[in-house]
Design a protein around this motif. Structure first.
Motif, PDB file in Angstrom:
ATOM      1  N   ALA A  13       0.807  -1.134   0.012  1.00 46.58           N
ATOM      2  CA  ALA A  13      -0.043   0.078   0.226  1.00 46.58           C
ATOM      3  C   ALA A  13       0.759   1.199   0.056  1.00 46.58           C
ATOM      4  CB  ALA A  13      -0.831   0.155   1.256  1.00 46.58           C
ATOM      5  N   THR A  14       0.689   2.101  -0.662  1.00 46.67           N
ATOM      6  CA  THR A  14       1.327   3.534  -0.879  1.00 46.67           C
ATOM      7  C   THR A  14       0.359   4.429  -0.702  1.00 46.67           C
ATOM      8  OG1 THR A  14       0.923   3.647  -3.177  1.00 46.67           O
ATOM      9  CG2 THR A  14       2.924   2.793  -2.555  1.00 46.67           C
ATOM     10  N   GLY A  15       0.276   5.077   0.891  1.00 43.39           N
ATOM     11  CA  GLY A  15      -0.532   5.994   1.053  1.00 43.39           C
ATOM     12  C   GLY A  15      -2.152   5.200   1.500  1.00 43.39           C
ATOM     13  N   GLU A  16      -2.783   6.074   1.292  1.00 40.06           N
ATOM     14  CA  GLU A  16      -4.317   5.509   1.764  1.00 40.06           C
ATOM     15  C   GLU A  16      -5.232   5.124   0.552  1.00 40.06           C
ATOM     16  OE1 GLU A  16      -6.537   7.784   4.476  1.00 40.06           O
ATOM     17  OE2 GLU A  16      -4.821   8.108   5.770  1.00 40.06           O
ATOM     18  N   ASP A  17      -4.589   5.415  -0.659  1.00 38.98           N
ATOM     19  CA  ASP A  17      -5.427   5.287  -1.891  1.00 38.98           C
ATOM     20  C   ASP A  17      -4.767   4.638  -2.997  1.00 38.98           C
ATOM     21  OD1 ASP A  17      -3.610   7.299  -2.483  1.00 38.98           O
ATOM     22  OD2 ASP A  17      -5.199   8.328  -3.528  1.00 38.98           O
ATOM     23  N   GLN A  18      -3.813   4.028  -2.743  1.00 34.87           N
ATOM     24  CA  GLN A  18      -3.089   3.286  -3.830  1.00 34.87           C
ATOM     25  C   GLN A  18      -2.574   1.941  -3.365  1.00 34.87           C
ATOM     26  OE1 GLN A  18       0.295   5.221  -5.914  1.00 34.87           O
ATOM     27  NE2 GLN A  18      -0.762   4.885  -7.666  1.00 34.87           N
ATOM     28  N   LEU A  19      -2.610   0.789  -4.312  1.00 31.48           N
ATOM     29  CA  LEU A  19      -2.396  -0.641  -3.751  1.00 31.48           C
ATOM     30  C   LEU A  19      -1.620  -1.038  -4.906  1.00 31.48           C
ATOM     31  CD1 LEU A  19      -2.609  -2.671  -1.722  1.00 31.48           C
ATOM     32  CD2 LEU A  19      -4.606  -3.527  -2.655  1.00 31.48           C
ATOM     33  N   PHE A  20      -0.363  -1.606  -4.757  1.00 33.41           N
ATOM     34  CA  PHE A  20       0.394  -2.277  -5.900  1.00 33.41           C
ATOM     35  C   PHE A  20       0.376  -3.819  -5.528  1.00 33.41           C
ATOM     36  CE2 PHE A  20       2.168   1.923  -6.211  1.00 33.41           C
ATOM     37  CZ  PHE A  20       2.137   1.956  -7.636  1.00 33.41           C
ATOM     38  N   CYS A  21       0.115  -4.851  -6.317  1.00 33.67           N
ATOM     39  CA  CYS A  21       0.344  -6.219  -6.392  1.00 33.67           C
ATOM     40  C   CYS A  21       1.136  -6.911  -7.298  1.00 33.67           C
ATOM     41  CB  CYS A  21      -1.237  -6.896  -6.237  1.00 33.67           C
ATOM     42  SG  CYS A  21      -2.437  -6.236  -5.358  1.00 33.67           S
ATOM     43  N   ARG A  22       2.124  -7.271  -6.951  1.00 34.29           N
ATOM     44  CA  ARG A  22       3.156  -8.034  -7.828  1.00 34.29           C
ATOM     45  C   ARG A  22       3.056  -9.371  -7.693  1.00 34.29           C
ATOM     46  NH1 ARG A  22       8.988  -7.162  -5.708  1.00 34.29           N
ATOM     47  NH2 ARG A  22       8.441  -8.882  -4.827  1.00 34.29           N
ATOM     48  N   PHE A  23       2.908 -10.071  -8.935  1.00 34.22           N
ATOM     49  CA  PHE A  23       3.032 -11.455  -9.197  1.00 34.22           C
ATOM     50  C   PHE A  23       3.635 -11.830 -10.474  1.00 34.22           C
ATOM     51  CE2 PHE A  23      -0.824  -9.410 -10.950  1.00 34.22           C
ATOM     52  CZ  PHE A  23      -1.281 -10.066 -11.972  1.00 34.22           C
ATOM     53  N   THR A  24       3.593 -13.297 -10.538  1.00 37.51           N
ATOM     54  CA  THR A  24       4.014 -13.831 -11.784  1.00 37.51           C
ATOM     55  C   THR A  24       3.225 -14.876 -12.437  1.00 37.51           C
ATOM     56  OG1 THR A  24       6.423 -13.528 -11.073  1.00 37.51           O
ATOM     57  CG2 THR A  24       6.200 -15.156 -12.909  1.00 37.51           C
ATOM     58  N   ILE A  25       3.072 -14.750 -13.829  1.00 37.62           N
ATOM     59  CA  ILE A  25       2.182 -15.854 -14.458  1.00 37.62           C
ATOM     60  C   ILE A  25       2.917 -16.678 -15.073  1.00 37.62           C
ATOM     61  CG2 ILE A  25       0.306 -16.224 -16.102  1.00 37.62           C
ATOM     62  CD1 ILE A  25      -0.708 -13.344 -15.821  1.00 37.62           C
ATOM     63  N   GLU A  26       2.987 -18.116 -14.847  1.00 37.13           N
ATOM     64  CA  GLU A  26       3.537 -19.083 -15.372  1.00 37.13           C
ATOM     65  C   GLU A  26       2.427 -19.624 -16.433  1.00 37.13           C
ATOM     66  OE1 GLU A  26       4.894 -22.058 -12.808  1.00 37.13           O
ATOM     67  OE2 GLU A  26       6.449 -21.103 -12.516  1.00 37.13           O
ATOM     68  N   THR A  27       3.018 -19.641 -17.659  1.00 33.58           N
ATOM     69  CA  THR A  27       2.291 -20.058 -18.773  1.00 33.58           C
ATOM     70  C   THR A  27       3.377 -20.964 -19.779  1.00 33.58           C
ATOM     71  OG1 THR A  27       0.720 -19.609 -20.579  1.00 33.58           O
ATOM     72  CG2 THR A  27       2.440 -17.951 -20.119  1.00 33.58           C
ATOM     73  N   GLU A  28       2.916 -21.106 -20.971  1.00 32.80           N
ATOM     74  CA  GLU A  28       3.834 -21.847 -22.022  1.00 32.80           C
ATOM     75  C   GLU A  28       3.819 -20.952 -23.322  1.00 32.80           C
ATOM     76  OE1 GLU A  28       1.745 -25.602 -23.619  1.00 32.80           O
ATOM     77  OE2 GLU A  28       3.052 -25.819 -21.629  1.00 32.80           O
ATOM     78  N   SER A  29       4.715 -21.158 -24.152  1.00 33.84           N
ATOM     79  CA  SER A  29       4.746 -20.491 -25.431  1.00 33.84           C
ATOM     80  C   SER A  29       3.908 -21.465 -26.327  1.00 33.84           C
ATOM     81  CB  SER A  29       6.177 -20.393 -26.227  1.00 33.84           C
ATOM     82  OG  SER A  29       6.722 -21.718 -26.169  1.00 33.84           O
ATOM     83  N   PRO A  30       3.616 -21.034 -27.468  1.00 27.50           N
ATOM     84  CA  PRO A  30       2.897 -21.922 -28.593  1.00 27.50           C
ATOM     85  C   PRO A  30       3.648 -23.029 -28.850  1.00 27.50           C
ATOM     86  CG  PRO A  30       2.662 -19.636 -29.093  1.00 27.50           C
ATOM     87  CD  PRO A  30       3.564 -19.664 -28.092  1.00 27.50           C
ATOM     88  N   ALA A  31       4.946 -22.848 -28.779  1.00 28.12           N
ATOM     89  CA  ALA A  31       5.771 -24.267 -28.966  1.00 28.12           C
ATOM     90  C   ALA A  31       5.983 -24.984 -27.772  1.00 28.12           C
ATOM     91  CB  ALA A  31       7.049 -23.676 -29.276  1.00 28.12           C
ATOM     92  N   GLY A  32       5.448 -24.725 -26.777  1.00 25.92           N
ATOM     93  CA  GLY A  32       5.282 -25.569 -25.270  1.00 25.92           C
ATOM     94  C   GLY A  32       6.465 -25.166 -24.267  1.00 25.92           C
TER      95      GLY A  32
END
Length: 63
Positions: A13-32
């Motif tokens: 949280a940065t102050g009272e009016d802003q929120l940051f959420c960091r994450f990673t998405i694991e997926t795969e390319s069309p080639a797998g």
């Protein structure tokens, strides 16, 4: 199929009016080939209501 990854995930949280959420998405390319795509969401709040919601995804690992 995509899945969120717990390692390195964070919420800040940065102050009272802003929120940051960091994450990673694991997926795969069309080639797998596995890909880990770093993401962040930025939310602006008015009280408990979200008034702006933005998602930033780094596609560099897919290039």
């Amino acid at each position: 199929m995509c899945a969120a990854v717990d390692a390195g995930d964070a919420t800040a949280a940065t102050g009272e009016d802003q929120l940051f959420c960091r994450f990673t998405i694991e997926t795969e390319s069309p080639a797998g080939k596995p890909l880990a795509l770093p993401c962040v969401t930025v939310m602006w709040l008015a009280g408990e209501r979200i008034v702006d919601y933005r998602v930033h995804l780094d596609l560099t690992p897919a290039l």
